[in-house]
Scaffold this motif. Sequence first.
Motif, PDB file in Angstrom:
ATOM      1  N   ALA A  67     -13.273 -27.766 -36.298  1.00  0.00           N
ATOM      2  CA  ALA A  67     -13.371 -28.660 -35.140  1.00  0.00           C
ATOM      3  C   ALA A  67     -14.347 -28.117 -34.106  1.00  0.00           C
ATOM      4  N   LEU A  68     -14.350 -26.801 -33.908  1.00  0.00           N
ATOM      5  CA  LEU A  68     -15.250 -26.192 -32.924  1.00  0.00           C
ATOM      6  C   LEU A  68     -16.720 -26.384 -33.278  1.00  0.00           C
ATOM      7  N   MET A  69     -17.000 -26.593 -34.551  1.00  0.00           N
ATOM      8  CA  MET A  69     -18.382 -26.767 -34.984  1.00  0.00           C
ATOM      9  C   MET A  69     -18.919 -28.164 -34.692  1.00  0.00           C
ATOM     10  N   TYR A 189     -11.914 -17.933 -29.022  1.00  0.00           N
ATOM     11  CA  TYR A 189     -11.336 -19.127 -29.662  1.00  0.00           C
ATOM     12  C   TYR A 189     -11.814 -20.449 -29.058  1.00  0.00           C
ATOM     13  N   ALA A 190     -12.625 -20.399 -27.999  1.00  0.00           N
ATOM     14  CA  ALA A 190     -13.030 -21.639 -27.340  1.00  0.00           C
ATOM     15  C   ALA A 190     -14.535 -21.798 -27.199  1.00  0.00           C
ATOM     16  N   SER A 191     -15.321 -21.004 -27.923  1.00  0.00           N
ATOM     17  CA  SER A 191     -16.781 -21.169 -27.850  1.00  0.00           C
ATOM     18  C   SER A 191     -17.213 -22.212 -28.858  1.00  0.00           C
ATOM     19  N   ASN A 192     -18.082 -23.119 -28.446  1.00  0.00           N
ATOM     20  CA  ASN A 192     -18.472 -24.233 -29.316  1.00  0.00           C
ATOM     21  C   ASN A 192     -19.625 -23.846 -30.243  1.00  0.00           C
ATOM     22  N   SER A 193     -20.187 -24.844 -30.906  1.00  0.00           N
ATOM     23  CA  SER A 193     -21.216 -24.587 -31.918  1.00  0.00           C
ATOM     24  C   SER A 193     -22.466 -23.949 -31.321  1.00  0.00           C
ATOM     25  N   THR A 194     -22.679 -24.124 -30.013  1.00  0.00           N
ATOM     26  CA  THR A 194     -23.828 -23.509 -29.354  1.00  0.00           C
ATOM     27  C   THR A 194     -23.423 -22.265 -28.546  1.00  0.00           C
ATOM     28  N   ARG A 195     -22.197 -21.763 -28.806  1.00  0.00           N
ATOM     29  CA  ARG A 195     -21.670 -20.536 -28.190  1.00  0.00           C
ATOM     30  C   ARG A 195     -21.496 -20.661 -26.675  1.00  0.00           C
ATOM     31  N   ILE A 196     -21.199 -21.872 -26.215  1.00  0.00           N
ATOM     32  CA  ILE A 196     -20.897 -22.073 -24.796  1.00  0.00           C
ATOM     33  C   ILE A 196     -19.377 -22.107 -24.625  1.00  0.00           C
ATOM     34  N   VAL A 197     -18.886 -21.408 -23.601  1.00  0.00           N
ATOM     35  CA  VAL A 197     -17.456 -21.351 -23.305  1.00  0.00           C
ATOM     36  C   VAL A 197     -17.225 -21.954 -21.923  1.00  0.00           C
ATOM     37  N   HIS A 198     -16.441 -23.034 -21.876  1.00  0.00           N
ATOM     38  CA  HIS A 198     -16.144 -23.716 -20.613  1.00  0.00           C
ATOM     39  C   HIS A 198     -14.785 -23.246 -20.096  1.00  0.00           C
ATOM     40  N   VAL A 199     -14.757 -22.669 -18.894  1.00  0.00           N
ATOM     41  CA  VAL A 199     -13.507 -22.185 -18.294  1.00  0.00           C
ATOM     42  C   VAL A 199     -13.439 -22.667 -16.848  1.00  0.00           C
ATOM     43  N   HIS A 200     -12.266 -23.208 -16.461  1.00  0.00           N
ATOM     44  CA  HIS A 200     -12.068 -23.725 -15.105  1.00  0.00           C
ATOM     45  C   HIS A 200     -10.892 -22.998 -14.451  1.00  0.00           C
ATOM     46  N   PHE A 201     -11.109 -22.486 -13.251  1.00  0.00           N
ATOM     47  CA  PHE A 201     -10.067 -21.793 -12.488  1.00  0.00           C
ATOM     48  C   PHE A 201      -9.696 -22.624 -11.263  1.00  0.00           C
ATOM     49  N   THR A 202      -8.428 -22.589 -10.882  1.00  0.00           N
ATOM     50  CA  THR A 202      -8.059 -23.129  -9.569  1.00  0.00           C
ATOM     51  C   THR A 202      -7.899 -21.959  -8.613  1.00  0.00           C
ATOM     52  N   LEU A 203      -8.463 -22.103  -7.410  1.00  0.00           N
ATOM     53  CA  LEU A 203      -8.498 -21.018  -6.428  1.00  0.00           C
ATOM     54  C   LEU A 203      -8.071 -21.522  -5.054  1.00  0.00           C
ATOM     55  N   SER A 204      -7.699 -20.599  -4.194  1.00  0.00           N
ATOM     56  CA  SER A 204      -7.515 -20.920  -2.785  1.00  0.00           C
ATOM     57  C   SER A 204      -8.875 -20.827  -2.096  1.00  0.00           C
ATOM     58  N   PRO A 205      -9.112 -21.638  -1.066  1.00  0.00           N
ATOM     59  CA  PRO A 205     -10.437 -21.647  -0.418  1.00  0.00           C
ATOM     60  C   PRO A 205     -10.904 -20.262   0.028  1.00  0.00           C
ATOM     61  N   GLU A 206      -9.987 -19.429   0.540  1.00  0.00           N
ATOM     62  CA  GLU A 206     -10.380 -18.123   1.065  1.00  0.00           C
ATOM     63  C   GLU A 206     -10.771 -17.132  -0.029  1.00  0.00           C
ATOM     64  N   ARG A 225     -21.640  -8.961 -24.253  1.00  0.00           N
ATOM     65  CA  ARG A 225     -20.658  -8.326 -25.131  1.00  0.00           C
ATOM     66  C   ARG A 225     -20.146  -9.296 -26.188  1.00  0.00           C
ATOM     67  N   TYR A 226     -19.952 -10.573 -25.821  1.00  0.00           N
ATOM     68  CA  TYR A 226     -19.339 -11.529 -26.746  1.00  0.00           C
ATOM     69  C   TYR A 226     -20.331 -12.566 -27.293  1.00  0.00           C
ATOM     70  N   SER A 227     -21.597 -12.397 -26.957  1.00  0.00           N
ATOM     71  CA  SER A 227     -22.663 -13.285 -27.471  1.00  0.00           C
ATOM     72  C   SER A 227     -22.355 -14.756 -27.190  1.00  0.00           C
ATOM     73  N   VAL A 228     -21.984 -15.032 -25.944  1.00  0.00           N
ATOM     74  CA  VAL A 228     -21.695 -16.404 -25.529  1.00  0.00           C
ATOM     75  C   VAL A 228     -22.384 -16.670 -24.192  1.00  0.00           C
ATOM     76  N   LYS A 229     -22.329 -17.924 -23.789  1.00  0.00           N
ATOM     77  CA  LYS A 229     -22.772 -18.331 -22.459  1.00  0.00           C
ATOM     78  C   LYS A 229     -21.592 -19.017 -21.777  1.00  0.00           C
ATOM     79  N   TYR A 230     -21.226 -18.536 -20.601  1.00  0.00           N
ATOM     80  CA  TYR A 230     -20.076 -19.109 -19.903  1.00  0.00           C
ATOM     81  C   TYR A 230     -20.490 -20.220 -18.950  1.00  0.00           C
ATOM     82  N   ASP A 231     -19.699 -21.276 -18.968  1.00  0.00           N
ATOM     83  CA  ASP A 231     -19.786 -22.330 -17.964  1.00  0.00           C
ATOM     84  C   ASP A 231     -18.491 -22.246 -17.153  1.00  0.00           C
ATOM     85  N   VAL A 232     -18.546 -21.532 -16.026  1.00  0.00           N
ATOM     86  CA  VAL A 232     -17.349 -21.294 -15.215  1.00  0.00           C
ATOM     87  C   VAL A 232     -17.371 -22.222 -14.007  1.00  0.00           C
TER      88      VAL A 232
END
Length: 512
Positions: A67-69, A189-206, A225-232
């Motif tokens: 599926a990741l491919m 476990y979440a990098s796609n076929s182009t080695r992009i990893v999408h991660v979303h954090f919820t934060l407090s404004p401060e 280190r992990y041969s990926v590109k992060y989309d944070v």
Amino acid sequence: MEIKLTEEDLSQLKQKGISQKTLEAQLSRFEQGFKPINIVAPAGVEGGVKVFDNEELGDLLKVWDDALMSPELKVQKFVPASGAASRMFKELYKYLKGAEPSESVTQVIEHLDDFAFSDALDRACMLGEGGKSSAKLIEIGEGRTVIRYLLEEEGMNYGHLPKALILFHRYAHGTRTATEEQLAESAKYASNSTRIVHVHFTLSPEHIAPFQTLLSRRLSDLEDRYSVKYDVTYSIQKPETDTIAVDLNNQPMRGEDGSLMFRPGGHGALIENLNELDADIIFIKNIDNVVPDHYVADTIIYKKAIGGYLITLRNQVHKYMAELSEEGRPSSSELEEMREFLETAFCVTIENWSELSPDAQADQLRELLNRPIRVCGMVRNEGEPGGGPYIVRDAEGVTSLQILESTQINREDPEQREAFNKSTYFNPVDLVCCVRAYKGQKFDLTAFVDEETGFMSHKSSGARDLKALELPGLWNGAMSRWNTAFVEVPVTTFNPVKTVNDLLRPVHQYNR
């Protein structure tokens, strides 16, 4: 419940995005309470919790990797990370304020060198105390000074930061915060076929600025280190999801400046943030449940496995929805097959099914199948506090799988109390979700919240007692009307850091 509001109150509500109707509805909740959930039985291996054998596990890993491919599939990880870490240091704060050192405080002081943050704390002490190291300060009886540099702004400020920004683990090549461990884990476990990893954090404004600083310093190292590109990406909990605080007589509380007192509505408010993500499959995991690389193998295997199981369920649901949406009506045997699937996969049973006409059966199936899907990992209960998996029945007689907390049941009913206490599984917050319908359109997740599943809690503000309103929890009532499957995952995948002492457990220590 009506309330007389001043012009200042109305201005405050407008600024927060809360309507007067919403405020009155919240106040009414304190008077009326919430309807208790009706437990049919705890979910377990005899019904409600799926246990994979090795062959099934291998098949599901392949399903997920395949599926990741697919370039069309967008996978994202959602990490609630906005809570302050102050509760991690509760005992240290007591000590800082003059209490005798408890056993946990003594353990921290005696094992200070075993924490990933020990070197940074040492530097803070030496800078502030004329070159005296933390060890030296402890030696001369200045343990409270060391703890002050750990918790307060003059040092590391850990008592005022979120867990996301605290150093959790030590490696030969350096240290990592909880945020970095979440990113490292996602790459596996979440990098796609182009080695992009999408991660979303919820934060407090401060905390946005220090979070951005951390990413600017560390993200490229993780990518190498992990041969990926992060989309944070990140978001904050919306102010319009705050809830009014009341006193013990259910009257609205006010601050020293006379303004109405609101509190964050709990993690259930984050369904709004989750709803705004543009993804097909979303993993959800708490910020503090991470381990170093050398302990992460089980986590990766089972993350892929529950992802593969979700893909399998999703494909079957979409097949049935396509058949139900065609001009020709499915045969009675096909309708029965769909009913059996709902019962087997999600423990959804339909009352009086045999009495319904074929058209009514198809309508019921269409309504029950056309929902978001979630697969939730469950660990064997080893005495951890918190919610667990149950089979429940709603007012229409339909059963489903739900994650419940003790506050959601009628504790005065001995049968319900016994059913709740018989649970053999615990919810570690390990979810993977499908949030798109069979034609690709995105579900409005707020439409599947059960507003009757919130609860009240007792808090304090200074010396004043108050009652707070918690919105339906993110993995509780906020997902109540999703189709849910529970899967057993090993306890080795559950390693939360609730107190600073948890970081001394072997699983969080450097593997020398």
